[in-house]
Design a protein around this motif. Structure first.
Motif, mmCIF file in Angstrom:
data_model
loop_
_atom_site.group_PDB
_atom_site.id
_atom_site.type_symbol
_atom_site.label_atom_id
_atom_site.label_comp_id
_atom_site.label_asym_id
_atom_site.label_seq_id
_atom_site.Cartn_x
_atom_site.Cartn_y
_atom_site.Cartn_z
ATOM 1 N N GLU A 136 9.289 14.049 -4.148
ATOM 2 C CA GLU A 136 8.422 13.786 -3.011
ATOM 3 C C GLU A 136 9.253 13.712 -1.740
ATOM 4 O OE1 GLU A 136 7.156 9.609 -4.323
ATOM 5 O OE2 GLU A 136 7.666 9.321 -2.202
ATOM 6 N N ARG A 174 0.820 -1.212 0.000
ATOM 7 C CA ARG A 174 0.000 0.000 0.000
ATOM 8 C C ARG A 174 0.853 1.260 0.000
ATOM 9 N NH1 ARG A 174 -3.605 -0.857 -2.600
ATOM 10 N NH2 ARG A 174 -5.117 0.550 -1.680
ATOM 11 N N GLN A 188 -2.551 8.774 -2.801
ATOM 12 C CA GLN A 188 -3.197 7.775 -1.958
ATOM 13 C C GLN A 188 -4.126 8.495 -1.011
ATOM 14 O OE1 GLN A 188 0.841 5.947 -0.838
ATOM 15 N NE2 GLN A 188 -0.661 4.636 0.136
ATOM 16 N N ARG A 227 -1.816 11.317 0.564
ATOM 17 C CA ARG A 227 -0.376 11.312 0.341
ATOM 18 C C ARG A 227 -0.093 11.417 -1.157
ATOM 19 N NH1 ARG A 227 1.016 5.760 3.366
ATOM 20 N NH2 ARG A 227 3.058 6.149 2.456
ATOM 21 N N GLN A 234 3.997 11.741 2.788
ATOM 22 C CA GLN A 234 4.515 12.023 1.447
ATOM 23 C C GLN A 234 3.795 13.221 0.843
ATOM 24 O OE1 GLN A 234 3.805 7.813 0.207
ATOM 25 N NE2 GLN A 234 5.242 8.356 -1.409
ATOM 26 N N GLU A 238 -0.179 3.737 -9.987
ATOM 27 C CA GLU A 238 1.017 4.508 -9.654
ATOM 28 C C GLU A 238 1.903 4.661 -10.887
ATOM 29 O OE1 GLU A 238 4.098 2.840 -7.142
ATOM 30 O OE2 GLU A 238 3.330 0.814 -7.403
ATOM 31 N N ARG A 268 -7.617 4.338 -1.552
ATOM 32 C CA ARG A 268 -7.584 4.264 -3.011
ATOM 33 C C ARG A 268 -6.350 4.971 -3.536
ATOM 34 N NH1 ARG A 268 -11.102 1.144 -5.704
ATOM 35 N NH2 ARG A 268 -11.937 2.695 -7.157
ATOM 36 N N PHE A 269 -5.941 4.569 -4.719
ATOM 37 C CA PHE A 269 -4.815 5.208 -5.392
ATOM 38 C C PHE A 269 -5.321 5.903 -6.652
ATOM 39 C CE2 PHE A 269 -0.640 3.562 -3.721
ATOM 40 C CZ PHE A 269 -1.147 2.884 -2.638
ATOM 41 N N GLU A 277 9.034 3.704 -5.015
ATOM 42 C CA GLU A 277 10.281 4.322 -4.544
ATOM 43 C C GLU A 277 10.199 4.630 -3.057
ATOM 44 O OE1 GLU A 277 8.487 5.213 -7.133
ATOM 45 O OE2 GLU A 277 9.750 5.465 -8.908
ATOM 46 N N TYR A 278 9.064 5.169 -2.624
ATOM 47 C CA TYR A 278 8.910 5.490 -1.210
ATOM 48 C C TYR A 278 9.060 4.234 -0.362
ATOM 49 C CZ TYR A 278 6.914 7.229 3.139
ATOM 50 O OH TYR A 278 6.725 7.571 4.461
ATOM 51 N N THR A 288 1.072 10.353 -8.222
ATOM 52 C CA THR A 288 0.249 9.298 -7.631
ATOM 53 C C THR A 288 -0.278 9.824 -6.315
ATOM 54 O OG1 THR A 288 1.696 7.588 -8.544
ATOM 55 C CG2 THR A 288 0.220 6.933 -6.760
ATOM 56 N N GLY A 296 2.892 11.122 -4.275
ATOM 57 C CA GLY A 296 4.219 10.625 -4.612
ATOM 58 C C GLY A 296 4.436 10.580 -6.118
ATOM 59 N N THR A 297 5.603 10.103 -6.510
ATOM 60 C CA THR A 297 6.033 9.877 -7.910
ATOM 61 C C THR A 297 5.679 11.037 -8.844
ATOM 62 O OG1 THR A 297 4.046 8.743 -8.754
ATOM 63 C CG2 THR A 297 5.655 7.405 -7.563
ATOM 64 N N THR A 355 0.919 2.434 -14.110
ATOM 65 C CA THR A 355 0.754 1.060 -13.651
ATOM 66 C C THR A 355 -0.540 0.924 -12.872
ATOM 67 O OG1 THR A 355 3.148 0.974 -13.293
ATOM 68 C CG2 THR A 355 1.824 -0.805 -12.329
ATOM 69 N N LEU A 371 -4.854 0.148 -6.836
ATOM 70 C CA LEU A 371 -3.453 0.581 -6.853
ATOM 71 C C LEU A 371 -3.072 1.104 -8.235
ATOM 72 C CD1 LEU A 371 -0.683 0.988 -5.722
ATOM 73 C CD2 LEU A 371 -0.261 -1.455 -5.836
ATOM 74 N N THR A 389 3.740 3.728 -2.789
ATOM 75 C CA THR A 389 4.395 3.817 -4.087
ATOM 76 C C THR A 389 5.776 3.163 -4.016
ATOM 77 O OG1 THR A 389 5.048 6.050 -3.469
ATOM 78 C CG2 THR A 389 3.139 5.827 -4.898
#
Lengths: 170, 448
Positions: free
Chosen positions: B320, A103, B366, B348, B327, B393, B370-371, A107-108, B364, B350-351, B407, B391, A105
């Motif tokens: 990030e 759950r 979160q 959160r 994040q 990302e 859910r993503f 890289e994190y 991305t 990221g990426t 993805t 998911l 990403t």
């Protein structure tokens, strides 16, 4: 001893994974301790100096809360025993492998799992383990889950750091 | 080995086609100029006819229909075009040279018409010619073009035809003659095999760049599309490598330091690699100058800093960080220094990936289990979530900044990743066909 049973179950899962992927990951992976499974006879789990005893009775892994790398009281208790065992068995060096659940990403999670492995490393050193005996501290992110369901029961097992006794350590 | 053969593709007249000007439009005074304005509003796909190309000789027969089908697939795949089926055609196109019977195409409401021919040159190469017509203006839209290439590169020639058609009608750059490097995934979740692979943007012509011996993560194209940065666990510790996609030779990137290095990305001029390095529980961002080999630390905080991505002008980096506790996205000068937070919504982030146009950041998110893949402006405003799933990302931009590939991983013990694309308006969500599981896409620039 439910904890021991859990460890045995994990070893069994790892064994299956290793069989289907014999050439992958070398001894650096979490599968590196599979030859030390239950019933190993001489040097088996009954022998307090055996790797099997370390992985099963002491416990070779600690678990983490969601998005955390701080050590729980339970984790600290296990790591105190790990350090004691390692100090009593100075021939072994170790690799510390951190992991994350799915759950997050990619890289994190790699960075987070390195934080977890490092928290374990720092704690073991604080318990008297020589830093030179830690050959590798590495984060695998979410790349190597032990449990494959998409539920908290599995995620909790995957948010882990595993202390791997290096092969040829004796 | 299409990647080698592709080097021999000769694009005659392509320079003229690549000009953004639309001379035919300028002289168009007709009732409905053939033009799609790509806006955020609802788009009625533009009806277009792409009759099978004319095979001028026996050797070309195998390709004439396939190339036309590919052009139509590229165009309709954008969601901006709708193909009129051949069964509706009034008069078949029997000759590339014959005048177009505009009335026959108007009658079936074909606003655009692409005609073409394929012939075989004496050296065996294919010659693909095409013309684009604005049916309601009764005029060609731009001049006819031809491409010459090997028979094996027929798909590339089809993509190039579609690129020209797309650009002439939308006025924007295209993205069909491109490749995607990604991570091919096979096996169960707890024993996944991962290999670097490269394919055409539409999933065709897959080639593998690494074996399955080690975990590989997050490949990233160089600005010229000839090299790929990626992370591999082959030494047991993640390290950054670069691989030449033509020769498939690779080398370690000397990132300095003894810890883990990962999450690499090229600067727009290809001379710098930014990446994350972790040691002693701290992950920061560094920049490596490839010419001098010198490494510079760009962030110095005790938190996790990762996923750096340059602005197109190379002056800034979005990344990030969890320095605030979770994040979030930040932008700093490319030389490091003070960073400003740009993400402030719930959840959160990221990426982050800077768009090729420079005006948006894809990310991305979160939130509440859910993503999402989303985009926001550089100051964090106008956040728009394009997708939602268990998911999603790792977004990557099409070279024209109109489409994001990412993805999507499904839930559960049998969960597996695959690639999807979505327009930045949130429309046209499509799965990119891959024969294995697939993750971490990186979209190449338009090929030469």
């Amino acid at each position: 001893m439910p904890h021991i049973l859990k460890s045995l179950a994990l070893v069994a899962i790892l064994g299956l994974a290793a069989c289907s992927n014999a050439d992958r990951f070398g001894d650096a992976g979490a599968g590196g301790n599979t030859p030390l499974g239950p019933g190993a006879g001489l040097g088996g789990a009954g022998d307090p100096a055996s790797p099997a005893y370390f992985s099963q009775t002491v416990g070779d892994r600690v678990l983490f809360l969601v998005d955390q790398s701080t050590l729980t009281n339970e984790a600290q208790s296990i790591l105190t025993q790990q350090a004691a065992w390692l100090n009593n068995n100075p021939a072994y060096t170790i690799a510390i492998e951190g992991h994350a659940d799915e759950r997050g990403t990619r890289e994190y999670n790699v960075a987070l799992s390195e934080q977890r492995a490092n928290a374990v490393s720092t704690y073991l050193v604080s318990q008297g383990l020589l830093p030179s005996r830690i050959t590798r501290v590495v984060g695998f992110g979410k790349e190597r889950p032990l449990e494959i369901c998409s539920e908290e029961a599995c995620y909790a097992q995957n948010r882990r750091s595993v202390t791997v006794l290096n092969a040829g350590g004796v | 080995m299409t990647r080698l053969i592709a080097r021999f593709l000769v694009a005659l007249g392509l320079l003229a086609a690549a000009l953004p000007a639309l001379p035919a439009l300028a002289q168009d005074n007709g009732p409905g100029p053939l033009r799609i304005e790509i806006t955020e509003g609802v788009i009625e796909p533009l009806p277009i006819a792409v009759p099978d190309f004319i095979a001028e000789d026996g050797g070309a027969a195998a390709y004439a229909s396939q190339i036309a089908r590919l052009v139509a697939e590229d165009l309709t795949g954008t969601g901006l075009f709708r193909e009129i089926p051949a069964s509706a055609f009034i008069s078949p196109v029997t000759s590339f040279a014959s005048p177009v019977q505009y009335s026959d195409w108007k009658a079936i409401n074909a606003q655009g018409l692409v005609t073409g021919s394929v012939s075989t040159a004496s050296d065996g190469r294919l010659v693909v010619k095409f013309r684009l017509f604005d049916v309601f203006s009764e005029a060609p839209l731009g001049e006819g073009l031809q491409f010459v290439g090997t028979q094996e590169s027929w798909r590339r020639m089809g993509h190039k035809v579609a690129d020209v058609v797309y650009s002439r009608i939308t006025g924007e750059g295209a993205y069909f003659d491109t490749r995607v490097v990604f991570v091919s995934e096979t096996g169960p979740k707890n024993a996944r095999s991962k290999r670097l692979a490269i394919m055409d943007y539409d999933g065709a012509n897959v080639e593998y760049l690494t074996d399955a011996a080690s975990i590989v993560l997050a490949p990233r194209f160089s600005p010229s599309g000839d090299r790929v940065l990626y992370t591999s666990y082959e030494t047991g510790t993640p390290q950054v490598y670069v691989i030449d996609v033509n020769s498939v030779t690779r080398q370690t990137i000397a990132t300095g330091g003894t810890g883990m290095s990962f999450s690499p990305r090229f600067s727009p001029n290809g001379q710098t690699v930014v990446f994350s390095q972790s040691s002693n529980g701290n992950t920061d961002i560094y920049a490596l100058d490839l010419a001098s080999g010198s490494t510079r630390r760009l962030t110095e905080t005790p938190s996790i800093e990762t996923a750096p991505s340059f602005s197109p002008d190379g002056n800034q980096i979005v990344f990030e960080s969890d320095r605030s506790g979770t994040q979030q996205l930040y932008i700093m000068p490319a030389s490091g220094g003070e960073a400003r937070r740009i993400s402030f919504g719930a959840g959160r982030y990221g990426t982050p990936v800077w768009s090729p146009r420079g005006d948006l950041i894809a990310f991305t998110k979160q939130n509440e289990g859910r993503f999402h893949i989303g985009v926001m402006r550089l100051d964090g405003s106008q956040e728009r979530l394009l997708t939602a799933s268990f998911l999603d990302e790792s977004p990557t931009w099409s070279p024209n900044g109109r489409v994001i590939m990412f993805t999507r991983e499904t839930q559960g013990a049998d969960g597996a990743p695959s690639l999807y694309s979505v327009d930045i308006s949130g429309r046209n969500l499509r799965r990119v066909p891959t024969e294995t599981g697939a993750s971490d896409p990186s979209w190449s620039p338009l090929l030469d």
